[in-house]
Design a protein around this motif. Structure first.
Motif, PDB file in Angstrom:
ATOM      1  N   THR A 171      48.870  88.146  28.372  1.00  0.00           N
ATOM      2  CA  THR A 171      49.302  89.503  28.047  1.00  0.00           C
ATOM      3  C   THR A 171      49.683  89.594  26.575  1.00  0.00           C
ATOM      4  N   ARG A 200      47.700  94.292  32.083  1.00  0.00           N
ATOM      5  CA  ARG A 200      48.257  93.736  30.853  1.00  0.00           C
ATOM      6  C   ARG A 200      49.248  94.686  30.179  1.00  0.00           C
ATOM      7  N   HIS A 203      52.267  95.273  32.466  1.00  0.00           N
ATOM      8  CA  HIS A 203      53.130  94.090  32.432  1.00  0.00           C
ATOM      9  C   HIS A 203      54.040  94.139  31.209  1.00  0.00           C
ATOM     10  N   SER A 204      53.455  94.438  30.061  1.00  0.00           N
ATOM     11  CA  SER A 204      54.229  94.502  28.825  1.00  0.00           C
ATOM     12  C   SER A 204      55.284  95.605  28.884  1.00  0.00           C
TER      13      SER A 204
END
Length: 999
Positions: A171, A200, A203-204
């Protein structure tokens, strides 16, 4: 992967199949919070999976503050091929899907993988979805349907964050790439633009929320979004607009991640030979031939699927497409995600992994003859992956999976012998031969002798000879060292590592144990996932894939260039801080603590795990309320409002479908109940139904006046046919694209006929007086039917774009009706990037003594599904009186022949193909020409454009423009403007509507 409210209709006209090639012997294993359905022979594996599930329950429950009141079902398969055949999930399972969680029963369905780490992560990810569903289901202010309010990036990103935490180099490199390119998205762009990975970037986002505000805001924001949408939820909770939060998130990551000189200044090693300019956005898993002339790679170059291409290894010019689903429909799926192919030493044959008949298979493709010449199926293992052809020619090495354990195997092509080389409890993946063919480099989770204890998942580089003598090398301890490639002499190996938070290419000398850095990129050398092959080598030339601007390009470099740019690495200490997505936070993190210390639930021991008997109880899978729909059958077509429900047992082996519909008066009530057993390859079912079919024709009444003149009045004869039917049926899938259908039924038909009198026009009748007319006597008949179906078509934005479809069907009526029917429907699609040319030829006819019986409703050629522009119009008249008019009788018959041609143009959608770029509205334009003719036993088609006789049936035509809009995959609506052509004249344009995907 999240799954909600999708059903696979077996009784579909076309559509690809989901075959069940194996009948699995399921067993039930219970833990305090889970029911684990499996068919493993290893009790140790089952116990281990149960412990993993309980561990993740313990982790997620602490953060989400939620508790399951009943055990959550887990259905776990031994390999991806079996997972693709699951009956628990009705929709088809793509190769890229690691696991699925559905909503109504919260079933978590997944296969074990080649490493314990990957299985652990997928299970942890999917169990977050189970908690999400449970939260929505049990919160009195929300409902399960509220999942539609939550953006995919929020749902999937939350599952990634809770199962990975804030330390993840994959990520990380996606975020660096977006920041460096100034392409970091706002939350709105993430919601509507397909280019941004929901895994991705989601998630961040959640890592940032936990860093900035604390993990207690994770469930708060999730619930608020389910109630009110993400924009209002963010405003209410954080007192910020979504734009302000987007800016704060981006700035936090920019300050944290772009903190090294290479983040702004770095050199590209080699030349880019495959990119979006000459191929697709995703050019992956390269494999170069030993003679250095050809490069095979995977790409979505043709937009609608991942295909296998061969290019000139020097220039990158595309030479041919080796595989696509429309040319090799005997293959169920290409294994494209985490494996690449391999070349024979003479550079003629290319071997790759695909799924055929429920098994992972190594296919040998002759690049000269352009055909598959050999299939390698290994019954001794559950799955094979990462093939590597020996320089000696007779051996192919694989990573083989059996009962949740992976090993390196070699297969002798001539002797057809399989040998387990590693045979140890550790994961063994990604084999690569040394230049002399005497040893194999591979990736393993086995620690080296120098390995320091670490709770973080790691992989090391190892080597084995053909006798099984193994050595694990100490490269970067605790890092994820992957994708080894033998290089130069037999003492050197290239590999990828994320030890400094990025993912770069390194050279390791196995004798001196020196390590050299080859690339120094802020993003990294990587494929679609961290396990995807990203390197291939021939002689002194290396090819690798790199993420750049959210796309994957293939680069080419030579040894001299690598040697010139390499630098020795002396500090091999794994830097976890460099892999962090966000800075360290003073706010305590339950997730980070659990993951770092690998905490286990103290209260749960295997003493509370036990085997139990499976109870096949039916529960609701799906509940839908369709306000408008279209139905079509041998009696005609109509529209209806309806409600439908699907029930199944926990494994989905037994399904029950029910539907109720009504349109207009009480006579138009219809309903159906069907049961399907799909435990075996041959699907068997039965159904009971009551269906009203509506149909009408126009006619004149002639009245003779006292003065000798004649008046006539226009009437509309409205006819209902009521079908009460009991059926048994079976579906026999040959593979994904071909199937046989067989059925037997007994149907009772009754009728109601009404006349609407003295109409003023052909288009209005509802306001007129009506009277009931005598109707034919009801009857019953038995019917046998059989069909053969082919469908390998690729779907575009709103209709198929490439491939073919064929349906040949016959019916035989046994008594009370001496009749047979024949249906032939053939469709062919040619993809001419980005357009598509589509053809259709269609025939449906009733034959036999009773084919024209008034007990059977005639067919209407003017349906917009056949010839557009004729369902309404002021041009209808009496062609016996007016040679320019068209009698409605010309369009009614018991036999139809239809032909259509369309030029399909992507209108809104991905900017690579569509005229107008859009991330959420997918639509297409279609220029069409329709033509057809209808007839019966008392009339015949003629080769003429004009007629004034109802016994001569002339073809009718239309041409025009259609606009198809894909409503988020739920349905396709097609407004069109058509110019009918009959009696040798074009008529004024007619507007109409279809509510079906393009044929």
């Amino acid at each position: 992967m999240l799954f909600v409210f999708l059903i696979y209709g077996y009784a579909q006209y076309f559509g690809q199949n989901k075959p069940t090639y194996k009948e699995l012997d399921y067993q039930l294993y219970k833990t305090p919070h889970f029911e684990l359905y499996h068919y493993f022979k290893s009790p140790e594996l089952v116990q281990s999976l149960g412990q993993l599930a309980e561990k993740w329950y313990y982790y997620h429950q602490q953060v989400l503050i939620d508790t399951f009141s009943t055990r959550n079902p887990l259905i776990i398969y031994s390999n991806h091929a079996d997972f693709q055949q699951t009956t628990a999930i009705s929709s088809r399972i793509d190769v890229g899907v690691g696991g699925v969680t559905e909503g109504m029963k919260r079933r978590v369905v997944l296969p074990v993988t080649y490493s314990h780490q990957q299985t652990d992560h997928v299970l942890g990810h999917e169990l977050v979805h189970a908690f999400q569903y449970h939260i929505l289901e049990t919160d009195p202010q929300i409902s399960l349907m509220a999942i539609g309010n939550i953006p995919l990036w929020m749902v999937e990103g939350m599952a990634e964050y809770l199962s990975i935490g804030s330390i993840n180099s994959q990520t990380n490199l996606w975020m660096r790439d977006a920041l460096i390119q100034d392409q970091f998205p706002t939350l709105k762009e993430m919601t509507y633009d397909y280019r941004y990975s929901p895994y991705r970037f989601g998630h961040s986002f959640w890592a940032f929320i936990a860093y900035k505000y604390g993990e207690q805001y994770v469930p708060r924001l999730f619930k608020a979004t389910a109630r009110d949408g993400y924009e209002k939820a963010i405003g209410d909770i954080f007192m910020l607009s979504t734009d302000s939060l987007s800016v704060l998130w981006e700035q936090t990551l920019r300050n944290h991640l772009l903190n090294a000189s290479i983040d702004s200044t770095f050199n590209i090693v080699g030349n880019r030979i495959l990119s979006k300019k000459n191929s697709g956005r995703y050019n992956l898993n390269p494999a170069v031939s030993p003679d250095g002339k050809h490069l095979v790679f995977l790409s979505e170059r043709d937009m609608y699927a991942i295909d296998l291409f061969m290019a000139d290894a020097h220039t990158g010019e595309i030479e041919s497409r080796l595989y696509t689903a429309t040319s090799h429909d005997e293959i169920d799926a290409l294994n494209y995600l985490e494996t690449s192919g391999t070349w024979s030493p003479d550079s003629r044959y290319f071997a790759f992994i695909a799924f055929m008949k429920g098994q992972s298979t190594c296919l040998i493709f002759d690049t000269k003859k352009k055909q598959i010449v050999n299939e390698i199926k290994l019954e001794e293992v559950d799955d094979i992956n990462w093939p590597a052809w020996s320089p000696k020619g007779n051996l192919i090495a694989f990573s083989g999976l059996k009962e949740g354990r992976s090993d390196i195997y070699t297969y002798n092509i001539k002797r057809k012998e399989l040998l387990n080389i590693t045979n140890n409890p550790y994961a063994s993946m990604q084999p690569s031969w040394s230049d002399d063919g005497q040893s194999i480099f591979y990736t393993t989770d086995q620690p080296s002798k120098q390995h320091l204890p670490s709770s973080r998942g790691f992989f090391n580089i190892a080597q084995t000879d053909l006798k099984g003598n193994q050595k694990v090398f100490s490269t970067f301890e605790g890092a994820r060292n992957l994708n080894p490639i033998g290089f130069g002499d037999n003492n050197e190996v290239l590999f990828l590592s994320d030890y400094d938070g990025r993912r770069n290419l390194y050279l390791f000398n196995t004798s001196s144990e020196q390590i050299y850095r080859i690339t120094n990129y802020p993003t990294g050398v990587i494929g679609m996932t961290e396990y995807s092959p990203a390197l291939t080598m021939c002689g002194n030339t290396l090819y690798y894939t790199m993420l750049w601007k959210g796309e994957f390009s293939i680069f080419k470099t030579d040894v001299s260039y690598m040697n010139h740019n390499k630098t020795e690495v002396t500090d091999r200490q794994m830097n976890l801080a460099a892999s962090r997505l966000v800075p360290f936070s003073p706010i305590p993190s339950q997730i980070e603590t659990n993951l770092y210390f690998n905490r286990q639930p103290q209260a749960v021991s295997v003493d509370s795990f036990f085997n139990d008997r499976i109870k096949r109880k039916f529960k609701l899978d799906y509940l839908g309320n369709v306000q408008g729909g279209v139905m079509a059958g041998r009696f005609g077509a109509g529209m209806a409002g309806s409600i439908e429900a699907m029930f199944s047992d926990i494994l989905g082996q037994n399904m029950m479908y029910t539907a109720l519909s009504i349109n207009g008066e009480v006579y138009d009530f219809g309903g159906q109940v069907a049961y399907i057993n799909q435990q075996k390859r041959v699907k068997v079912g039965l159904s009971l139904s009551h269906i009203p079919y509506r149909y009408g024709t126009y006619s004149y009444d002639y009245i003779e006046n006292e003065d000798g003149t004649t008046d006539r009045s226009l009437n509309y004869i409205f006819r209902r046919t009521f079908e009460d039917k009991a059926s048994v049926f079976t579906f026999i899938p040959v593979n994904k694209t071909k199937r046989f259908e067989l059925g037997a039924s007994y149907a009772i038909y009754n009728y109601r006929i009404e006349k609407y009198k003295d109409l003023s026009s052909f288009s209005q009748y509802y306001a007129s007086d009506k009277e009931k007319l005598p109707a034919p006597a009801g009857f019953g008949t038995a019917i046998l039917d059989a069909a053969y179906v082919i469908d390998n078509a690729k779907m575009g934005l709103a209709s198929p774009v490439e491939g073919k479809r064929l349906r040949i069907q016959g019916e035989y009526y046994l008594h009370h009706m001496k009749m047979q029917t024949l249906l032939i429907d053939y469709r062919k699609y040619f993809f001419i990037k980005p357009y598509s040319l589509a053809f259709r030829i269609y025939h449906y006819g009733r034959y036999g003594i009773d084919s024209d019986s008034d007990r059977m409703t005639e067919l209407f050629l003017g349906s917009p599904w056949y010839v557009r522009g004729y369902d309404t119009g002021g041009f209808y008249g009496t062609n016996t009186d007016d040679g320019n008019a068209l009698s409605l009788n010309q369009l009614i018959g018991t036999r139809l022949l239809v032909s259509n041609i369309e030029w399909r143009i992507p209108f809104t959608g991905p900017r690579e193909i569509a005229m107008i770029s859009s991330g959420f509205l997918f639509s297409e334009l279609a220029l069409f020409i329709d033509g057809g003719v209808s007839w019966n036993k008392h009339s015949q088609p003629v080769l003429s454009l004009t007629t004034n006789s109802d016994n001569e049936r002339i073809p009718i035509f239309s041409g025009g423009l259609a606009y198809r809009i894909n409503l988020f995959g739920a349905m396709v609506i097609e407004p069109y403007y058509s110019f009918p052509f009959h009696q040798a004249h074009f008529k004024s344009g007619q507007f109409g509507m279809n509510i079906l995907a393009g044929w």
